[in-house]
Every structure is written in C-alpha cells, then in structure tokens.
Design a protein around this motif. Structure first.
Motif, PDB file in Angstrom:
ATOM      1  N   ALA A  51       0.421 -17.779  13.906  1.00 55.19           N
ATOM      2  CA  ALA A  51      -0.101 -17.539  12.553  1.00 55.19           C
ATOM      3  C   ALA A  51      -0.814 -16.198  12.430  1.00 55.19           C
ATOM      4  O   ALA A  51      -1.851 -16.099  11.777  1.00 55.19           O
ATOM      5  N   ALA A  52      -0.272 -15.162  13.049  1.00 57.24           N
ATOM      6  CA  ALA A  52      -0.879 -13.834  12.944  1.00 57.24           C
ATOM      7  C   ALA A  52      -0.496 -13.192  11.616  1.00 57.24           C
ATOM      8  O   ALA A  52       0.547 -13.475  11.040  1.00 57.24           O
ATOM      9  N   GLN A  53      -1.359 -12.304  11.147  1.00 55.97           N
ATOM     10  CA  GLN A  53      -1.099 -11.552   9.927  1.00 55.97           C
ATOM     11  C   GLN A  53      -0.943 -10.055  10.207  1.00 55.97           C
ATOM     12  O   GLN A  53      -0.659  -9.287   9.292  1.00 55.97           O
ATOM     13  N   ASP A  54      -1.131  -9.665  11.441  1.00 53.04           N
ATOM     14  CA  ASP A  54      -0.953  -8.277  11.842  1.00 53.04           C
ATOM     15  C   ASP A  54      -0.666  -8.238  13.337  1.00 53.04           C
ATOM     16  O   ASP A  54      -0.683  -9.266  14.011  1.00 53.04           O
ATOM     17  N   GLY A  55      -0.375  -7.058  13.828  1.00 51.03           N
ATOM     18  CA  GLY A  55      -0.028  -6.915  15.239  1.00 51.03           C
ATOM     19  C   GLY A  55       1.422  -6.517  15.415  1.00 51.03           C
ATOM     20  O   GLY A  55       2.273  -6.773  14.557  1.00 51.03           O
TER      21      GLY A  55
ATOM     22  N   LEU B 277       3.331   4.589   9.205  1.00 50.96           N
ATOM     23  CA  LEU B 277       2.103   5.355   9.377  1.00 50.96           C
ATOM     24  C   LEU B 277       1.540   5.798   8.028  1.00 50.96           C
ATOM     25  O   LEU B 277       0.323   5.852   7.841  1.00 50.96           O
ATOM     26  N   ALA B 278       2.434   6.104   7.099  1.00 49.10           N
ATOM     27  CA  ALA B 278       1.996   6.597   5.788  1.00 49.10           C
ATOM     28  C   ALA B 278       1.177   5.552   5.033  1.00 49.10           C
ATOM     29  O   ALA B 278       0.182   5.888   4.361  1.00 49.10           O
ATOM     30  N   ASP B 279       1.576   4.276   5.140  1.00 52.66           N
ATOM     31  CA  ASP B 279       0.818   3.239   4.423  1.00 52.66           C
ATOM     32  C   ASP B 279      -0.222   2.546   5.301  1.00 52.66           C
ATOM     33  O   ASP B 279      -0.844   1.556   4.885  1.00 52.66           O
ATOM     34  N   GLY B 280      -0.400   3.023   6.546  1.00 50.24           N
ATOM     35  CA  GLY B 280      -1.424   2.482   7.433  1.00 50.24           C
ATOM     36  C   GLY B 280      -1.035   1.222   8.169  1.00 50.24           C
ATOM     37  O   GLY B 280      -1.845   0.683   8.940  1.00 50.24           O
ATOM     38  N   THR B 281       0.187   0.736   7.987  1.00 50.15           N
ATOM     39  CA  THR B 281       0.596  -0.523   8.612  1.00 50.15           C
ATOM     40  C   THR B 281       0.692  -0.401  10.130  1.00 50.15           C
ATOM     41  O   THR B 281       0.211  -1.273  10.867  1.00 50.15           O
ATOM     42  N   LEU B 282       1.306   0.672  10.607  1.00 48.74           N
ATOM     43  CA  LEU B 282       1.501   0.822  12.046  1.00 48.74           C
ATOM     44  C   LEU B 282       0.165   0.961  12.770  1.00 48.74           C
ATOM     45  O   LEU B 282      -0.044   0.353  13.832  1.00 48.74           O
ATOM     46  N   GLU B 283      -0.730   1.746  12.213  1.00 45.31           N
ATOM     47  CA  GLU B 283      -2.046   1.907  12.836  1.00 45.31           C
ATOM     48  C   GLU B 283      -2.786   0.564  12.888  1.00 45.31           C
ATOM     49  O   GLU B 283      -3.412   0.222  13.909  1.00 45.31           O
ATOM     50  N   LYS B 284      -2.708  -0.201  11.825  1.00 46.91           N
ATOM     51  CA  LYS B 284      -3.364  -1.503  11.782  1.00 46.91           C
ATOM     52  C   LYS B 284      -2.777  -2.444  12.826  1.00 46.91           C
ATOM     53  O   LYS B 284      -3.525  -3.162  13.515  1.00 46.91           O
TER      54      LYS B 284
END
Length: 278
Positions: free
Chosen positions: A225-229, A75-82
C-alpha cells in the motif's frame, strides 16, 4: 663529482625521476586507477550500446533516449525525486537498524556458548524463510503504513549481517586472545582492542551483502500500500505497460545501490588498513 654526492644539486633530477617512476607505473599499471576508470567507462558504453542495439532489432525494449526523456518528465514534476527519497529513506532506515541489531547479536553468539545455543536456531530458521514471505503477516500485524516496509527490509539486512558478525568473532585467532590475556587485558579491553578489530572485515562484508539484500527487498516492500517510491512507481507503470518508467526505476535502484556499496567499500578499506591485500 656532484652526481656522486647525495644531497647535492646535481643528484636531484635523478632522484626525482626515480621517485616518479613508481607513481607513473601505478598510474598506468594493471592496477592503476586510470586503467580501472578506462575499463569501467568502456564497460558502461558497451552495455548501453548493446541495450540500444537490442531495442532496435526487434526486442520490446525502450531505447536509452526514451528512458532519458521519461526521466526528464518525472524530474520536471518532482515525481522522480520524491520516489528516490522515499525509497532511500526506507532502505537506509531498515539497513541501519538491521546492522545495529545484527552486530551485537552476532558478537553474543560468537563469544558466549549459551547465547549461541539459544539464538542460532532462530537465526537459521528465519534465514530459511524469505523476508517476502512475511509480508502478509506484517500487513496483518503492523498495518499498511511505513512500519511493515521498514521491518521487511530490516529482516533482510539483519539476517545477512548477523551471520557475518558471528563468523568474524569465531574466526579471531586464539593466539591473539591468549596473548592479550597474558598481558593482563580485561574482558572489555580484549573485546574492544582485539575481537572487534579482528572481526571488522567480516562485519563490513556482511554489511555489503545486507545492503544488497535491502535493495533487493525494496520493490516487494513497497507493494504494501505504498503511495511513493521506486518500487511503487515500477509496479504502477506495469499496469500501463510503461517500459521506460520501469527501466528508469531499475536504473535508479542499481545506481543508488552501487553508490552506497562504494561508500561501504571505502569505509572497509579505511577501517582495515592493517589487513594484507592482494
């Protein structure tokens, strides 16, 4: 004398007590919301406790504090929200498209014999084919962008919802249809005022099943080939044996699916208030 006269001041305390009796019984009774909330909280606490015990007794599991700590880091680096927003966007889009297509197709199959004969064999054929088995074909035909991911989720929700819509139409009481025709209802009025309301419980149940199928398909869809999720993050964590991240992904998917299912359940209760419940 005032106690025996309705509407007098002396009769109000007894009426208030009588009125509050059913409310108190509902609150504390077996089906009251307080009892359900208490049991739900107890179930969550017991589940977390069992998880903690297993992680401390030799099972190769991360502890709840480790998962919480990992959630804070992401959450701190925004990864989870993304990741949550990316997965939620794919599921909502695929699920919404699946339901929008499934409902009219199910109505056509249930209302017209010709449509049923033409469409039902293909529905049954694709129901026997897992949507995940279509991923290689989707990659070849649609590439590796967002489209194949949404299409795979679309298929899983569509196949669950179309059967429910079809079953809802064929289960409409013929007496209601005949009565509407006797009263002079046109086909459009009959469809809007009788068929759709009577089949709505089936459709909403099918939507809940389709929503579960959409979330169940998400992880496999995000392997394209996803880059997020969340699915992509869990697959990436598997490479580094990052169990806290994998557990966090599972928890996020479960919570998001449960919240969306509750929203559908609320909509079902409001749209089918006429239906008798136990």
């Amino acid at each position: 004398m005032s106690d025996s006269l309705p509407g007098t001041l002396g009769s109000r305390p007894r009426s208030a007590a009588q009125a509050s009796g059913p409310r108190l019984a509902t609150l504390l009774g077996p089906t009251g919301w307080a009892r359900r909330a208490l049991l739900t909280t107890l179930s969550i606490v017991l589940g977390i406790g069992l998880w903690w015990i297993l992680s401390k007794t030799g099972f190769d599991l991360p502890t709840p504090p480790q998962v919480v700590r990992r959630a804070r880091e992401l959450l701190a680096d925004g990864t989870l929200e993304k990741d949550i927003l990316a997965s939620l966007r794919r599921v909502v889009l695929g699920f919404a498209l699946g339901c929008l297509v499934a409902v009219p197709v199910g109505f056509l199959m249930g209302w017209y014999e010709i449509a049923r004969a033409l469409i039902e064999p293909w529905i049954q054929f694709f129901r026997a084919v897992p949507p995940l088995a279509l991923i290689p074909m989707m990659v070849v035909l649609l590439g590796i962008g967002e489209t194949p991911k949404v299409v795979v989720i679309f298929l899983s929700s569509f196949l669950a919802c179309v059967i429910a819509a079809f079953q809802g139409v064929v289960s409409v009481d013929r007496t209601l249809i005949n009565a509407a025709r006797v009263l002079g209802a046109s086909d459009l009025t009959l469809f809007l005022r009788v068929v759709i309301p009577a089949s709505s419980p089936y459709i909403l149940v099918g939507m809940r099943v389709g929503l579960g199928a959409s979330w169940a398909t998400l992880v496999a869809a995000e392997l394209i080939a996803a880059q997020d999720g969340l699915g992509f993050r869990m697959k990436n964590a598997q490479t580094y044996y990052d169990l806290p991240t994998i557990f966090l992904g599972v928890i996020c998917i479960g919570l998001l699916g449960m919240v969306m299912d509750r929203l559908l359940l609320i909509a079902e209760r409001r749209l089918t208030v006429w239906q008798e419940r136990r």
